[in-house]
Write a protein that holds these residues in place. Structure first.
Motif, PDB file in Angstrom:
ATOM      1  N   TYR A  62       0.966  -1.169   0.092  1.00  0.00           N
ATOM      2  CA  TYR A  62      -0.031  -0.070  -0.196  1.00  0.00           C
ATOM      3  C   TYR A  62       0.998   1.039   0.121  1.00  0.00           C
ATOM      4  N   TYR A  63       2.029   1.184   0.764  1.00  0.00           N
ATOM      5  CA  TYR A  63       2.826   2.355   0.809  1.00  0.00           C
ATOM      6  C   TYR A  63       3.690   2.610  -0.640  1.00  0.00           C
ATOM      7  N   ILE A  64       3.888   1.576  -1.231  1.00  0.00           N
ATOM      8  CA  ILE A  64       4.507   1.687  -2.697  1.00  0.00           C
ATOM      9  C   ILE A  64       3.254   2.289  -3.635  1.00  0.00           C
ATOM     10  N   TYR A  65       2.153   1.701  -3.405  1.00  0.00           N
ATOM     11  CA  TYR A  65       0.877   2.448  -4.207  1.00  0.00           C
ATOM     12  C   TYR A  65       0.914   3.808  -3.991  1.00  0.00           C
ATOM     13  N   GLN A  66       0.875   4.264  -2.759  1.00  0.00           N
ATOM     14  CA  GLN A  66       0.876   5.684  -2.409  1.00  0.00           C
ATOM     15  C   GLN A  66       1.843   6.470  -2.721  1.00  0.00           C
ATOM     16  N   TYR A  67       3.099   6.109  -2.554  1.00  0.00           N
ATOM     17  CA  TYR A  67       4.393   6.779  -3.297  1.00  0.00           C
ATOM     18  C   TYR A  67       4.258   7.013  -4.498  1.00  0.00           C
ATOM     19  N   GLN A  68       3.933   5.746  -5.463  1.00  0.00           N
ATOM     20  CA  GLN A  68       3.913   6.369  -7.000  1.00  0.00           C
ATOM     21  C   GLN A  68       2.973   7.107  -7.150  1.00  0.00           C
ATOM     22  N   LYS A  69       1.654   7.183  -6.379  1.00  0.00           N
ATOM     23  CA  LYS A  69       0.569   8.244  -6.729  1.00  0.00           C
ATOM     24  C   LYS A  69       1.338   9.787  -6.331  1.00  0.00           C
ATOM     25  N   PHE A  70       2.149   9.838  -5.321  1.00  0.00           N
ATOM     26  CA  PHE A  70       3.058  10.881  -5.091  1.00  0.00           C
ATOM     27  C   PHE A  70       3.871  11.207  -6.238  1.00  0.00           C
ATOM     28  N   VAL A  71       4.525  10.225  -6.795  1.00  0.00           N
ATOM     29  CA  VAL A  71       5.550  10.565  -7.855  1.00  0.00           C
ATOM     30  C   VAL A  71       4.872  10.880  -8.936  1.00  0.00           C
ATOM     31  N   ASP A  72       3.878  10.461  -9.405  1.00  0.00           N
ATOM     32  CA  ASP A  72       3.094  10.702 -10.531  1.00  0.00           C
ATOM     33  C   ASP A  72       2.455  12.174 -10.390  1.00  0.00           C
ATOM     34  N   GLY A  73       1.866  12.502  -9.317  1.00  0.00           N
ATOM     35  CA  GLY A  73       1.194  13.774  -9.015  1.00  0.00           C
ATOM     36  C   GLY A  73       2.253  14.764  -9.006  1.00  0.00           C
ATOM     37  N   ARG A  74       3.631  14.767  -8.804  1.00  0.00           N
ATOM     38  CA  ARG A  74       4.523  15.355  -8.683  1.00  0.00           C
ATOM     39  C   ARG A  74       5.076  15.920 -10.272  1.00  0.00           C
ATOM     40  N   LYS A  75       5.182  14.808 -10.945  1.00  0.00           N
ATOM     41  CA  LYS A  75       5.364  14.955 -12.281  1.00  0.00           C
ATOM     42  C   LYS A  75       4.449  15.933 -13.003  1.00  0.00           C
ATOM     43  N   THR A  76       3.457  15.464 -12.744  1.00  0.00           N
ATOM     44  CA  THR A  76       2.140  16.099 -13.256  1.00  0.00           C
ATOM     45  C   THR A  76       2.162  17.667 -12.865  1.00  0.00           C
ATOM     46  N   PHE A  77       2.428  18.003 -11.593  1.00  0.00           N
ATOM     47  CA  PHE A  77       2.483  19.164 -11.188  1.00  0.00           C
ATOM     48  C   PHE A  77       3.583  20.058 -11.672  1.00  0.00           C
ATOM     49  N   VAL A  78       4.688  19.411 -11.988  1.00  0.00           N
ATOM     50  CA  VAL A  78       5.982  20.036 -12.416  1.00  0.00           C
ATOM     51  C   VAL A  78       5.773  20.533 -14.085  1.00  0.00           C
ATOM     52  N   GLU A  79       5.197  19.406 -14.612  1.00  0.00           N
ATOM     53  CA  GLU A  79       4.867  19.776 -16.182  1.00  0.00           C
ATOM     54  C   GLU A  79       3.739  20.898 -16.521  1.00  0.00           C
TER      55      GLU A  79
END
Length: 200
Positions: A52-69
């Motif tokens: 579950y942590y890995i899943y939440q962390y991946q959501k954070f990574v994806d969200g960070r990438k989208t935010f930056v773009e």
């Protein structure tokens, strides 16, 4: 190699330095604004919780990438316009950029002002002497006070643009207001820290 070619080549190299810095700033802002999941001992000991942590962390990574773009869209637009203005010794076409945005009313006015501030800042950096972003800023602004005056101006025009934009968002809620306020707060904080680092 002609003088004009060398100058244009140098301006492109400086544009790349500024772009890299803006992307780094956007990444730092995303990290400050978005909730990053934390890991604890139970997650390691209990595999299903760790998954579950890995899943939440991946959501954070994806969200960070989208935010930056998304954050970089306007910055890239302004930076490219500044580069064209410097390379071809012409006035930036702010009106053309604003029309392309599709904004109307007060949003259009504030967007035009924000683009203008960014483009002038980028033009100054591209015309300055230096081989790092920091040296370009030092060459342009000379001291911390001048750089903070620019940073404060940018903070204010960003706030006015956000204020004009918020009523037109699909969902105007307290949560949206809090997110915008958080982004503004951390933008100011990061810019002040940047000024202190460049001009100790």
């Amino acid at each position: 190699m002609s003088k004009s070619f060398r100058m244009n080549n140098t301006a492109v190299a400086k544009r790349d330095l500024v772009l890299k810095h803006e992307e780094k700033f956007a990444g730092a802002l995303a990290t400050a604004v978005l909730d990053k999941p934390t890991i604890n001992i139970w997650m390691i000991l209990i595999p299903i919780i760790f998954v579950y942590y890995i899943y939440q962390y991946q959501k954070f990574v994806d969200g960070r990438k989208t935010f930056v773009e998304t954050y970089m869209l306007m910055k890239k637009l302004a930076l490219d316009e500044a580069l064209a203005a410097v390379k071809y010794a012409k006035e930036p076409d702010i009106d053309g950029l604003v029309k392309m945005s599709g904004h109307t009313g007060q949003i259009l006015v504030e967007y035009s002002v924000l683009l203008g501030v960014l483009i002038e800042h980028y033009k100054d950096l591209l015309r300055s002497e230096g081989e790092t972003f920091e040296s370009l800023v030092k060459s342009t602004y000379k001291n911390r006070t001048n750089y903070l005056l620019f940073a404060n101006q940018l903070n204010q025009v960003e706030k006015r643009f956000n204020t004009a934009l918020k009523p037109h968002l699909y969902e105007t809620t307290e949560e949206v207001d809090n997110i915008v306020t958080t982004i503004e707060h951390y933008s100011e904080k990061l810019r002040r820290a940047e000024a202190e680092k460049i001009f100790p």
